[in-house]
Each structure stands twice: as structure tokens, then as C-alpha cells.
Design an enzyme around this catalytic site. Structure first.
Site, short mmCIF file in Angstrom:
data_model
loop_
_atom_site.label_atom_id
_atom_site.label_comp_id
_atom_site.label_asym_id
_atom_site.label_seq_id
_atom_site.Cartn_x
_atom_site.Cartn_y
_atom_site.Cartn_z
N ASP A 71 0.80 -1.23 0.00
CA ASP A 71 0.00 0.00 0.00
C ASP A 71 0.84 1.28 0.00
O ASP A 71 0.29 2.37 0.01
CB ASP A 71 -0.94 0.00 1.22
N GLU A 91 10.61 -3.62 12.32
CA GLU A 91 11.81 -3.07 11.67
C GLU A 91 13.00 -3.13 12.62
O GLU A 91 14.09 -3.59 12.25
CB GLU A 91 11.59 -1.61 11.24
C1 UGA Z 1 3.45 -0.99 9.17
C2 UGA Z 1 4.44 -2.15 8.96
O1 UGA Z 1 4.70 -2.33 7.57
C3 UGA Z 1 3.87 -3.40 9.51
O2 UGA Z 1 4.80 -4.45 9.38
C4 UGA Z 1 3.58 -3.21 10.96
O3 UGA Z 1 2.93 -4.33 11.47
C5 UGA Z 1 2.70 -1.99 11.16
O4 UGA Z 1 3.22 -0.85 10.50
C6 UGA Z 1 2.62 -1.69 12.62
O5 UGA Z 1 3.65 -1.32 13.16
O6 UGA Z 1 1.54 -1.84 13.23
P1 UGA Z 1 0.96 -0.57 8.24
O7 UGA Z 1 0.93 0.30 7.07
O8 UGA Z 1 0.56 0.04 9.53
O9 UGA Z 1 2.35 -1.32 8.41
O10 UGA Z 1 0.12 -1.88 8.03
P2 UGA Z 1 -0.46 -2.53 6.72
O11 UGA Z 1 -0.17 -1.73 5.55
O12 UGA Z 1 -1.86 -2.88 7.02
O13 UGA Z 1 0.35 -3.89 6.67
C7 UGA Z 1 1.70 -3.97 6.31
C8 UGA Z 1 1.89 -5.03 5.23
O14 UGA Z 1 1.47 -6.29 5.72
C9 UGA Z 1 1.10 -4.75 3.98
O15 UGA Z 1 1.86 -5.06 2.85
C10 UGA Z 1 -0.09 -5.67 4.09
O16 UGA Z 1 -0.56 -6.11 2.86
C11 UGA Z 1 0.44 -6.82 4.94
N1 UGA Z 1 -0.57 -7.41 5.81
C12 UGA Z 1 -1.36 -6.64 6.58
C13 UGA Z 1 -0.69 -8.77 5.89
O17 UGA Z 1 0.01 -9.50 5.20
N2 UGA Z 1 -1.63 -9.33 6.74
C14 UGA Z 1 -2.45 -8.58 7.48
O18 UGA Z 1 -3.29 -9.14 8.21
C15 UGA Z 1 -2.32 -7.21 7.40
MN MN Z 2 0.55 0.14 5.18
#
Ligand code: UGA
Ligand code: MN
Length: 481
Positions: free
Chosen positions: A337, A420
Site C-alpha cells: 500500500d 523493523e
Molecule cells: C506498518 C508495517 O509495515 C507493519 O509491518 C507493521 O505491522 C505496522 O506498520 C505496525 O507497526 O503496526 P501498516 O501500514 O501500519 O504497516 O500496516 P499494513 O499496511 O496494514 O500492513 C503492512 C503489510 O502487511 C502490507 O503489505 C499488508 O498487505 C500486509 N498485511 C497486513 C498482511 O500480510 N496481513 C495482514 O493481516 C495485514
Molecule cells: Mn501500510
């Protein structure tokens, strides 16, 4: 230098002719021809004889230099000699033309230059490695054609032509850049064709020109031994993804960003138990070399009411893949995203251990970045430090693959907020001065932590109302949780 000597000799010979002729002119001009002794006239004739002999020798040498050409090339020579007398003049006065005469005609040399320029222009438009593409053009002529576009990385990855959704084919034993470009080769071939086309249309190609063109192709066929077809270090882009209404939109946007980047393998890893044919279809259509794998989040984290470690099992699966298949290059965690300027990819290729750079945020803090003071890394700026050693965003760092392989236990912890930090700590030992500072020494923003608004799933299609319409097809293309 030898040629230079010849030049001087010829020059002095002709000047001796001039002086002799003018001498004789002045002799006859004074009307005192009887005074001319037999000895003097013998001397004059001797001088003229020597000068003439010199000219003949030069012309003979010129003739000999054209001897080795095969009959098929004589046509081009005719074309050349018909061009103008200046060719002969340039032959006589330019030592370089002696060398050129043995390779090709001056016309052909011009044609080659023109074509190469066109091709390199076309190639440069195609990407920031245009110059490399144009360099590898000659080698491309002798390589087997690849029907689909696929990068050199790995060599056996799915491409746009693949529609399979089954687990990926057995990957190559090693993933290196030695199996040179196929994408770029294909591009380069296209560029050649375009260049040839452009030549043909712009100059209403005569038969002679067609011959010159085929000569150009032939010349390329015999040159690959000394043309370097170098590759930039490979990039491994690890993208976690998961099933949701926005998924295909996110992957489409990221995929077409990555399509601008050469020598890249996109590791798309879904938080799921099985792959989704719609995702595979989307990846196939984009045409970036990819591997599509699954790595479900462990049940205990799925069930929790607290923050989930999102994308962690996916990224660790990606690291496992690299340990098995990659030997060099750089890895980067690109969430599906976020937003990426392609220049960061060209910069991260050359990271020696770990590289970092600022990430634009859509929060009050505005940016997450290393702090550089007096040219050195001196802490981090982020909305939330949380006792982290490396308070950086997932989009703000990349790691060299060789370096990763020297840290066999490095992985990402299932610790929300500390993914990270935990991963970077697991790369220890890593000194601050071993961290490359990218994006103009962290003065620029080339990646953005963006978020797409979460949306409810699309409602079910009214099958009776829209039976036998295109909507039946479209409905099958929507991802519903
Ligand atoms: C960021 C980090 O990229 C995450 O690794 C971290 O968990 C998060 O912050 C945090 O610190 O809470 P964020 O933009 O907040 O991520 O979260 P998402 O964009 O929803 O998820 C990160 C990535 O993991 C995305 O590529 C998404 O597709 C993937 N994702 C998300 C999963 O594979 N499974 C899920 O259930 C949710
Ligand atoms: Mn994200």
C-alpha cells in the site's frame, strides 16, 4: 604515427613538384630557354618522375587496401566511391582512414553510427539503464529470442505469459545475475527493430541502404565478444499482501511502479493458506518477474484482540526464499500500500550492508528519517521512538543479500511496532558508519508510507437481474474477504 610519416612524405613530394614547376615556369618566363642546360632539364624531369612515382605508390597502396573485400561487399564499395572524391582525399590525408578501410566503407560506418545512436536513444527512453541496454544490443543479436518479458533474476520465474496459480516452479539453484537480461535483451531487440524501421521509413530505403543495413546486422553478429553486457545488481522486492477489497488495486499500482525497474524479482507473499487466482492473474498481466507464495500469520496472532504483527510471516518467508535462491543484490520490504519513487530502487542496488533513507508519512510527524549531522548518522526522527534502536519505517531501509546471508539467524519478530527494529537488530554486528545513507544523504523523500482507506466488501451481484451480461464476468474479478 606511421601514417603521419607518409603524410609528411607526400606533402614534401608535392611541394617539391610545385617548386620545380614554378622554377621551370620562371625559367621559360624570362624568354631565355637556350640557357637551360641539358643537365637542368634532366634534373627537372627526374624530379617530376620521382614525384609521379610517389603518387602512383600511394594510389597503389590505396588500391591494395581495398583488395581483401569479398565480392559481396563490392557493391558497397561502389556506393562508397560514388559518394564523392572527398573519400579519396580523406583516405590520403587521414591515417585513421587506413584502419577504417579495412573494416567497412565510410558509408557503412556512417550508417552504423546513425543506427546505434537511434537505438541508444530508444533504449534510454526505456529506463535509467538505457546506456547498458544499448551496449548489450550487439550481443542481443546472437542470443535466442525470449517470447515473454522476464528479468535475468532467477531465470525461471513466472512471467506475463504464465497463468498458473499452482505453487511456483522449482526455482534455480542459484539466483545470480550471470544469466544476463532477457527482458532487456527483448527490449534491445525491439529497439533494434525500431531503429531499423525508423531508418527505413525516414530515408525511403534503397537497395543499397538495405544492403548497408544487413551489413550493420552482420557487423553486430561478429562483435559480441568485446561488447560488455553488464547488469546492475539484482533487486528482491518482498511484498506482503492479504485478501481485502483493495488488494488488486494496491498490487496493480505497485506492480506498474516496479515495471520501471530492471533486473528485479518481485516476491509477492500472501498472508493466506492458498494462493488466489485473481492475484496471480493480476501479477501475470503486469508482467514484472515474480514469485507468488503464501505465508499465513500464525493462528495465535490472528486471534489476538491486540495489534497484530502484520506482514511478518510473509517477510520471513521472503527471507527464507532469498537464503535458498539468492546470492547477491539487495532486498527491500515494499508493503503493497505504500508509494515509491523509482529512483530509490536504482540507489539501493549498491548498498553494501544496510541502507537507510527518509520516508514521507501522512501523519503529524510528516517524515520518519535518520538524522545526519556533520555527514554522519546521529539518531532518528520519528513520531514514536518507543525505545527502539532503529526507529525507522519499513519503507526506509534495504539490505544487501550477501550481508543477509552472513547473518543466518536474522529475521523479523512477531512484535507489533518493533518489526523493523527487531529485524535490523538481528543483523548485528552492524556499526552506524556501515549504514549507507541514500536519497541525497537523507535530504530527499523518495518513499511514502501511504494508506488506502479501508472499504467494506462489494455487495453481491443480483444474478437474476444481470444474468447474461458482462457484470457476471466482472463480479468474478472482485476480491471479497
Ligand atoms: C506498518 C508495517 O509495515 C507493519 O509491518 C507493521 O505491522 C505496522 O506498520 C505496525 O507497526 O503496526 P501498516 O501500514 O501500519 O504497516 O500496516 P499494513 O499496511 O496494514 O500492513 C503492512 C503489510 O502487511 C502490507 O503489505 C499488508 O498487505 C500486509 N498485511 C497486513 C498482511 O500480510 N496481513 C495482514 O493481516 C495485514
Ligand atoms: Mn501500510
Amino acid at each position: 604515427m606511421k601514417g603521419g610519416g607518409a603524410y609528411i612524405n607526400i606533402g614534401s613530394s608535392s611541394s617539391s613538384i610545385n617548386s620545380s614547376v614554378s622554377g621551370s615556369g620562371s625559367g621559360s618566363g624570362n624568354g631565355n630557354g637556350s640557357k637551360m642546360t641539358l643537365g637542368k632539364s634532366v634534373k627537372m624531369y627526374l624530379t617530376i618522375f620521382i614525384a609521379t612515382t610517389c603518387i602512383y605508390m600511394v594510389l597503389y597502396q590505396y588500391h591494395m587496401s581495398r583488395e581483401p573485400f569479398s565480392p559481396s561487399e563490392i557493391g558497397k564499395h561502389q556506393e562508397k566511391s560514388s559518394s564523392s572524391s572527398s573519400y579519396i582525399a580523406s583516405y590520403l590525408w587521414s591515417p585513421m582512414s587506413l584502419l577504417m578501410a579495412n573494416n567497412s566503407t565510410s558509408n557503412n560506418a556512417t550508417t552504423t553510427t546513425a543506427a546505434t545512436t537511434t537505438v541508444s536513444n530508444v533504449a534510454q527512453v526505456q529506463g535509467s539503464f538505457g546506456s547498458i541496454q544499448s551496449v548489450s544490443l550487439a550481443a542481443a543479436a546472437t542470443r535466442p529470442t525470449q517470447a515473454s518479458s522476464s528479468a535475468s533474476v532467477g531465470g525461471a520465474h513466472k512471467t506475463a505469459t504464465s497463468t498458473s496459480t499452482t505453487p511456483p516452479p522449482p526455482p534455480p539453484a542459484t539466483v545470480t545475475s550471470t544469466s544476463t537480461t532477457t527482458t532487456r535483451t527483448t527490449k534491445a531487440k525491439k529497439a533494434t527493430a525500431n531503429a531499423a524501421k525508423a531508418l527505413a521509413t525516414s530515408t525511403s530505403m534503397s537497395q543499397a541502404q538495405a544492403q548497408a543495413q544487413s551489413q550493420l546486422d552482420a557487423a553486430h553478429k561478429i562483435r559480441p565478444t568485446f561488447v560488455a553486457a553488464s547488469e546492475p545488481p539484482p533487486l528482491y522486492i518482498i511484498t506482503p499482501t492479504y485478501r481485502r477489497p483493495e488488494q488488486l488495486a494496491e498490487l496493480t499500482r505497485l506492480g506498474y511502479t516496479l515495471k520501471h525497474v530492471a533486473n528485479l524479482l518481485w516476491l509477492v507473499i500472501e498472508d493466506a493458506n492458498k494462493t488466489n487466482p485473481l492475484v496471480a492473474h493480476t501479477l501475470d498481466r503486469i508482467g514484472v518477474p515474480y514469485e507468488y507464495m503464501v505465508a499465513p500469520m500464525p493462528e495465535k496472532y490472528k486471534q489476538t484482540k491486540k495489534a497484530k504483527p502484520r506482514g511478518v510471516s510473509n517477510r520471513n518467508r521472503g527471507l527464507e526464499y532469498l537464503r535458498q535462491h539468492a546470492t547477491e543484490g539487495v532486498l527491500y520490504f515494499a508493503d503493497d500500500d505504500n508509494t515509491y519513487d523509482i529512483s530509490i530502487f536504482e540507489q539501493m542496488r549498491y548498498i553494501s550492508k544496510v541502507g537507510m533513507w527518509p520516508v514521507g508519512l501522512v501523519t503529524k510527524t510528516g517524515v520518519s528519517s535518520p538524522i545526519i549531522r556533520n555527514g554522519k548518522l546521529d539518531g532518528y526522527y520519528d513520531g514514536w521512538i518507543g525505545g527502539r534502536k532503529y526507529p525507522v519505517d519499513m519503507a526506509g531501509f534495504a539490505v544487501n543479500v550477501k550481508f543477509l546471508r552472513q547473518r543466518p539467524h536474522a529475521q523479523m519478530p512477531f512484535k507489533p511496532g518493533y518489526e523493523e527494529d527487531g529485524f535490523l537488530r538481528s543483523l548485528a554486528p552492524l556499526a552506524n558508519d556501515e549504514i549507507d545513507l541514500l536519497a541525497d544523504e537523507c535530504r530527499d523523500i523518495l518513499t511514502w508510507h501511504t494508506q488506502t482507506k479501508k472499504n467494506p466488501p462489494a455487495q453481491a451481484l443480483n444474478k437474476t437481474r444481470y444474468s447474461n451480461t458482462n457484470l457476471e464476468h466482472i463480479d468474478k474479478l472482485l476480491v471479497r474477504p
